[in-house]
Design a protein around this motif. Sequence first.
Motif, PDB file in Angstrom:
ATOM      1  N   ASN A  51       0.870  -1.250   0.099  1.00 42.19           N
ATOM      2  CA  ASN A  51       0.037  -0.094  -0.092  1.00 42.19           C
ATOM      3  C   ASN A  51       0.865   1.167  -0.015  1.00 42.19           C
ATOM      4  O   ASN A  51       1.037   1.808   0.916  1.00 42.19           O
ATOM      5  CB  ASN A  51      -0.916  -0.217   1.182  1.00 42.19           C
ATOM      6  N   ASP A  81       2.320   3.685 -12.516  1.00 41.91           N
ATOM      7  CA  ASP A  81       1.528   4.850 -11.960  1.00 41.91           C
ATOM      8  C   ASP A  81       1.737   5.988 -12.472  1.00 41.91           C
ATOM      9  O   ASP A  81       0.720   6.818 -12.878  1.00 41.91           O
ATOM     10  CB  ASP A  81       1.902   4.960 -10.542  1.00 41.91           C
ATOM     11  N   ARG A 126      -0.806   2.786  -7.770  1.00 40.14           N
ATOM     12  CA  ARG A 126      -1.639   1.988  -8.450  1.00 40.14           C
ATOM     13  C   ARG A 126      -1.204   0.556  -8.533  1.00 40.14           C
ATOM     14  O   ARG A 126       0.023   0.364  -9.240  1.00 40.14           O
ATOM     15  CB  ARG A 126      -2.171   2.576  -9.678  1.00 40.14           C
ATOM     16  N   CYS A 162      -0.264   6.248 -15.874  1.00 36.48           N
ATOM     17  CA  CYS A 162      -1.875   6.412 -15.617  1.00 36.48           C
ATOM     18  C   CYS A 162      -2.012   8.012 -15.494  1.00 36.48           C
ATOM     19  O   CYS A 162      -3.022   8.627 -15.767  1.00 36.48           O
ATOM     20  CB  CYS A 162      -2.054   5.640 -14.273  1.00 36.48           C
ATOM     21  N   GLU A 163      -1.061   8.475 -14.702  1.00 30.60           N
ATOM     22  CA  GLU A 163      -1.119  10.110 -14.719  1.00 30.60           C
ATOM     23  C   GLU A 163      -0.891  10.713 -16.128  1.00 30.60           C
ATOM     24  O   GLU A 163      -1.895  11.695 -16.603  1.00 30.60           O
ATOM     25  CB  GLU A 163      -0.085  10.515 -13.728  1.00 30.60           C
ATOM     26  N   ARG A 221       5.417  -1.143 -11.262  1.00 27.43           N
ATOM     27  CA  ARG A 221       4.530  -0.332 -10.632  1.00 27.43           C
ATOM     28  C   ARG A 221       4.682   1.119 -10.623  1.00 27.43           C
ATOM     29  O   ARG A 221       3.770   2.139 -10.858  1.00 27.43           O
ATOM     30  CB  ARG A 221       4.231  -0.692  -9.054  1.00 27.43           C
TER      31      ARG A 221
END
Length: 196
Positions: A13, A45, A17, A48-49, A41
């Motif tokens: 965590n 991430d 994402r 994604c942005e 990862r």
Amino acid sequence: MSSTALRRALTDNSGLRPLPERVEVLLESLDAPPRLGAHLRAVHDVACELVDWVRTNYGVTFDGDAVLFGAATHDIGKVVHPEELSGPGSEHEPDGYRLLLEHGVGEELARFARTHASWLESGVGLEDLLVGLADKIWKGKRVPELEQLVVQQLAAADSEQPWQVFMALDDELTRRAADADRRLAFQADYPITSRT
């Protein structure tokens, strides 16, 4: 069977994402190095942005899902060449492409393993450039030649002046690069070897 460290890299965590489930399953089946899982990862991430930013600001038609898959798998060849996780090398690029094809990934998605560092290769489109850009900006690295290629694609698609696109992209990349230390620390928390 994958290592505990790889599972942790894929599910930690950390604010990053998660990778697409298909990619997680593939990485676990290959017993990928934990550091590779963490790296993918971090790049995913950022991708994604970037995809969200392009969709919000430009009317260009592109396959955002392909970009995200490409960012999540671009370095998968480092399963075969783990020495390239901590040192230079490009042998992972063609081997990653072949590895993806061997595991049932179609050429239209497997290509990112080959094109993420070959921006001038024939057939490279905006999707390939965005994967390459995410692979640089995740660690705060700016590559003017790559950024210029993205600017050209976005400006041509939106009939905007290149300098306007450049200014907007520069602002976005500056924002993304500001968080590079956190992503680098996340990656560094995971070992290069897959055994725990």
